[in-house]
Design a protein around this motif. Structure first.
Motif, PDB file in Angstrom:
ATOM      1  N   ILE A  76       2.049  -3.203  -1.637  1.00 35.98           N
ATOM      2  CA  ILE A  76       1.769  -2.168  -2.646  1.00 35.98           C
ATOM      3  C   ILE A  76       2.901  -1.155  -2.725  1.00 35.98           C
ATOM      4  CG2 ILE A  76       0.214  -0.281  -3.225  1.00 35.98           C
ATOM      5  CD1 ILE A  76      -2.071  -1.926  -2.063  1.00 35.98           C
ATOM      6  N   CYS A  77       3.437  -0.781  -1.544  1.00 31.01           N
ATOM      7  CA  CYS A  77       4.585   0.148  -1.537  1.00 31.01           C
ATOM      8  C   CYS A  77       5.787  -0.459  -2.241  1.00 31.01           C
ATOM      9  CB  CYS A  77       4.931   0.525  -0.107  1.00 31.01           C
ATOM     10  SG  CYS A  77       3.756   1.639   0.681  1.00 31.01           S
ATOM     11  N   ASN A  78       6.046  -1.734  -1.987  1.00 34.03           N
ATOM     12  CA  ASN A  78       7.179  -2.387  -2.639  1.00 34.03           C
ATOM     13  C   ASN A  78       6.971  -2.482  -4.150  1.00 34.03           C
ATOM     14  OD1 ASN A  78       9.318  -3.884  -0.646  1.00 34.03           O
ATOM     15  ND2 ASN A  78       7.346  -3.640   0.371  1.00 34.03           N
ATOM     16  N   ILE A  79       5.769  -2.749  -4.579  1.00 35.87           N
ATOM     17  CA  ILE A  79       5.507  -2.810  -6.019  1.00 35.87           C
ATOM     18  C   ILE A  79       5.731  -1.445  -6.682  1.00 35.87           C
ATOM     19  CG2 ILE A  79       3.681  -3.150  -7.718  1.00 35.87           C
ATOM     20  CD1 ILE A  79       2.546  -5.318  -5.866  1.00 35.87           C
ATOM     21  N   ILE A  80       5.266  -0.389  -5.994  1.00 33.47           N
ATOM     22  CA  ILE A  80       5.426   0.950  -6.566  1.00 33.47           C
ATOM     23  C   ILE A  80       6.896   1.349  -6.608  1.00 33.47           C
ATOM     24  CG2 ILE A  80       4.926   3.388  -6.187  1.00 33.47           C
ATOM     25  CD1 ILE A  80       2.223   2.535  -5.081  1.00 33.47           C
ATOM     26  N   VAL A  81       7.636   1.033  -5.527  1.00 33.78           N
ATOM     27  CA  VAL A  81       9.036   1.450  -5.461  1.00 33.78           C
ATOM     28  C   VAL A  81       9.877   0.693  -6.488  1.00 33.78           C
ATOM     29  CG1 VAL A  81      11.107   1.399  -4.025  1.00 33.78           C
ATOM     30  CG2 VAL A  81       8.951   2.263  -3.089  1.00 33.78           C
ATOM     31  N   PHE A  82       9.699  -0.647  -6.609  1.00 31.84           N
ATOM     32  CA  PHE A  82      10.577  -1.440  -7.470  1.00 31.84           C
ATOM     33  C   PHE A  82      10.080  -1.520  -8.920  1.00 31.84           C
ATOM     34  CE2 PHE A  82      11.644  -3.250  -3.248  1.00 31.84           C
ATOM     35  CZ  PHE A  82      13.012  -3.005  -3.251  1.00 31.84           C
ATOM     36  N   LEU A  83       8.793  -1.532  -9.111  1.00 30.42           N
ATOM     37  CA  LEU A  83       8.271  -1.714 -10.471  1.00 30.42           C
ATOM     38  C   LEU A  83       7.806  -0.419 -11.125  1.00 30.42           C
ATOM     39  CD1 LEU A  83       6.235  -5.024  -9.971  1.00 30.42           C
ATOM     40  CD2 LEU A  83       8.600  -4.737 -10.733  1.00 30.42           C
TER      41      LEU A  83
ATOM     42  N   PRO B  64       9.023   3.135 -10.462  1.00 32.56           N
ATOM     43  CA  PRO B  64       9.796   4.154  -9.752  1.00 32.56           C
ATOM     44  C   PRO B  64       9.378   5.571 -10.077  1.00 32.56           C
ATOM     45  CG  PRO B  64      11.102   3.155 -11.494  1.00 32.56           C
ATOM     46  CD  PRO B  64       9.838   2.387 -11.426  1.00 32.56           C
ATOM     47  N   GLY B  65       8.667   5.805 -11.133  1.00 36.35           N
ATOM     48  CA  GLY B  65       8.275   7.165 -11.506  1.00 36.35           C
ATOM     49  C   GLY B  65       7.026   7.652 -10.790  1.00 36.35           C
ATOM     50  N   VAL B  66       6.339   6.772 -10.077  1.00 37.77           N
ATOM     51  CA  VAL B  66       5.115   7.164  -9.365  1.00 37.77           C
ATOM     52  C   VAL B  66       5.494   7.798  -8.038  1.00 37.77           C
ATOM     53  CG1 VAL B  66       2.951   6.339  -8.361  1.00 37.77           C
ATOM     54  CG2 VAL B  66       3.812   5.336 -10.494  1.00 37.77           C
TER      55      VAL B  66
ATOM     56  N   VAL C 186      14.870   1.204   7.402  1.00 36.89           N
ATOM     57  CA  VAL C 186      16.171   1.637   7.913  1.00 36.89           C
ATOM     58  C   VAL C 186      17.273   1.463   6.867  1.00 36.89           C
ATOM     59  CG1 VAL C 186      17.932   1.167   9.676  1.00 36.89           C
ATOM     60  CG2 VAL C 186      15.515   1.183  10.307  1.00 36.89           C
ATOM     61  N   MET C 187      17.228   0.390   6.084  1.00 34.77           N
ATOM     62  CA  MET C 187      18.353   0.033   5.232  1.00 34.77           C
ATOM     63  C   MET C 187      18.221   0.511   3.780  1.00 34.77           C
ATOM     64  SD  MET C 187      19.006  -3.844   6.675  1.00 34.77           S
ATOM     65  CE  MET C 187      20.488  -4.021   5.689  1.00 34.77           C
ATOM     66  N   LEU C 188      17.030   0.638   3.270  1.00 31.80           N
ATOM     67  CA  LEU C 188      16.861   1.027   1.857  1.00 31.80           C
ATOM     68  C   LEU C 188      16.423   2.484   1.765  1.00 31.80           C
ATOM     69  CD1 LEU C 188      15.043  -2.159   0.496  1.00 31.80           C
ATOM     70  CD2 LEU C 188      17.484  -1.603   0.416  1.00 31.80           C
ATOM     71  N   PRO C 189      17.112   3.302   0.978  1.00 28.26           N
ATOM     72  CA  PRO C 189      16.754   4.731   0.904  1.00 28.26           C
ATOM     73  C   PRO C 189      15.416   4.983   0.206  1.00 28.26           C
ATOM     74  CG  PRO C 189      18.498   4.223  -0.677  1.00 28.26           C
ATOM     75  CD  PRO C 189      18.306   2.997   0.157  1.00 28.26           C
ATOM     76  N   GLN C 190      14.967   4.067  -0.649  1.00 23.24           N
ATOM     77  CA  GLN C 190      13.689   4.281  -1.332  1.00 23.24           C
ATOM     78  C   GLN C 190      12.495   4.252  -0.371  1.00 23.24           C
ATOM     79  OE1 GLN C 190      15.918   1.948  -1.961  1.00 23.24           O
ATOM     80  NE2 GLN C 190      16.316   1.660  -4.162  1.00 23.24           N
ATOM     81  N   PHE C 191      12.675   3.591   0.779  1.00 22.01           N
ATOM     82  CA  PHE C 191      11.579   3.458   1.740  1.00 22.01           C
ATOM     83  C   PHE C 191      11.706   4.436   2.908  1.00 22.01           C
ATOM     84  CE2 PHE C 191      11.949  -0.648  -0.366  1.00 22.01           C
ATOM     85  CZ  PHE C 191      10.632  -0.903  -0.717  1.00 22.01           C
TER      86      PHE C 191
END
Length: 210
Positions: free
Chosen positions: A15-22, A24-26, A92-97
């Motif tokens: 769910i976190c990955n869906i919100i971050v990638f699909l 981004p405004g949430v 660690v590697m992606l700033p969105q997470f």
């Protein structure tokens, strides 16, 4: 894939990955709804709170699933490890997470993996004494079924040949050598009167024989 080997903590992470990638405004900090408590306080429930609460509930189901007998321990451990490794790599590697919400979900995945290993070790340690008790009871039942065993009588001890020969030699009397005087004394008497010994005296030639 069956529910036995499916890692449930993958759901909040997905769910976190869906919100971050699909989407981004949430925002994870935006309140979804507000609850009024008995005390009168208003509690705003955010998306982050909902994801963490969902992760805690799924962790409970994961522990229950790993504790029941007959579960696929190796597959569960492997999938839990893959979920934790992927979540830690994204944090660690992606700033969105790089948020507290995703960190707590990653921590829940780690707890899921470690709790599965601890449950398996505890179950093996509990099954080992049980197996030993069952085998001991089975041996006891086998002994009772067979009945008492009669021990064979001990074989008579046979003395060694050297000991027998030595005892025979000790019991045998030693031969005695007769003395010359005894031989003379025990000489048989000659019945012919003319041949009787005269204590060493020889008869005269003029005396006619009788």
């Amino acid at each position: 894939m069956s529910m036995i080997g499916f890692p449930l903590l993958l759901i909040p992470l997905a769910i976190c990955n869906i919100i971050v990638f699909l989407m981004p405004g949430v925002s994870f900090a935006a309140p979804l709804f507000t609850l009024t408590l008995v005390s009168g306080a208003a509690w705003p429930v955010t998306l982050s709170d909902a994801l963490i609460a969902l992760g805690i509930l799924l962790l409970l189901f994961e522990v229950i699933k790993g504790a029941r007998p007959g579960s696929k321990y190796f597959m569960d451990h492997l999938l839990s490890l893959l979920v934790f490794a992927g979540a830690a790599a994204e944090f660690v590697m992606l700033p969105q997470f790089g948020t507290s919400t995703y960190f707590l979900l990653t921590l829940l995945a780690l707890v899921d993996f470690l709790s599965g290993i601890a449950l398996r070790a505890r179950r093996n340690a509990r099954l080992a004494p049980a197996d030993a008790t069952v085998s001991r009871n089975k041996r006891q039942r086998d002994i009772e079924t067979e009945g008492p065993r009669l021990d064979p009588e001990p074989a008579p001890s046979v003395p060694p040949a050297a000991t027998v020969a030595e005892s025979v030699l000790l019991d045998r009397p030693e031969p005695t050598t007769p003395h010359p005087v005894d031989i003379v004394r025990t000489s048989p008497e000659i019945r012919s009167p003319g041949l009787q010994p005269n204590d060493g005296a020889h008869p005269s030639p003029d005396t006619p024989p009788r």
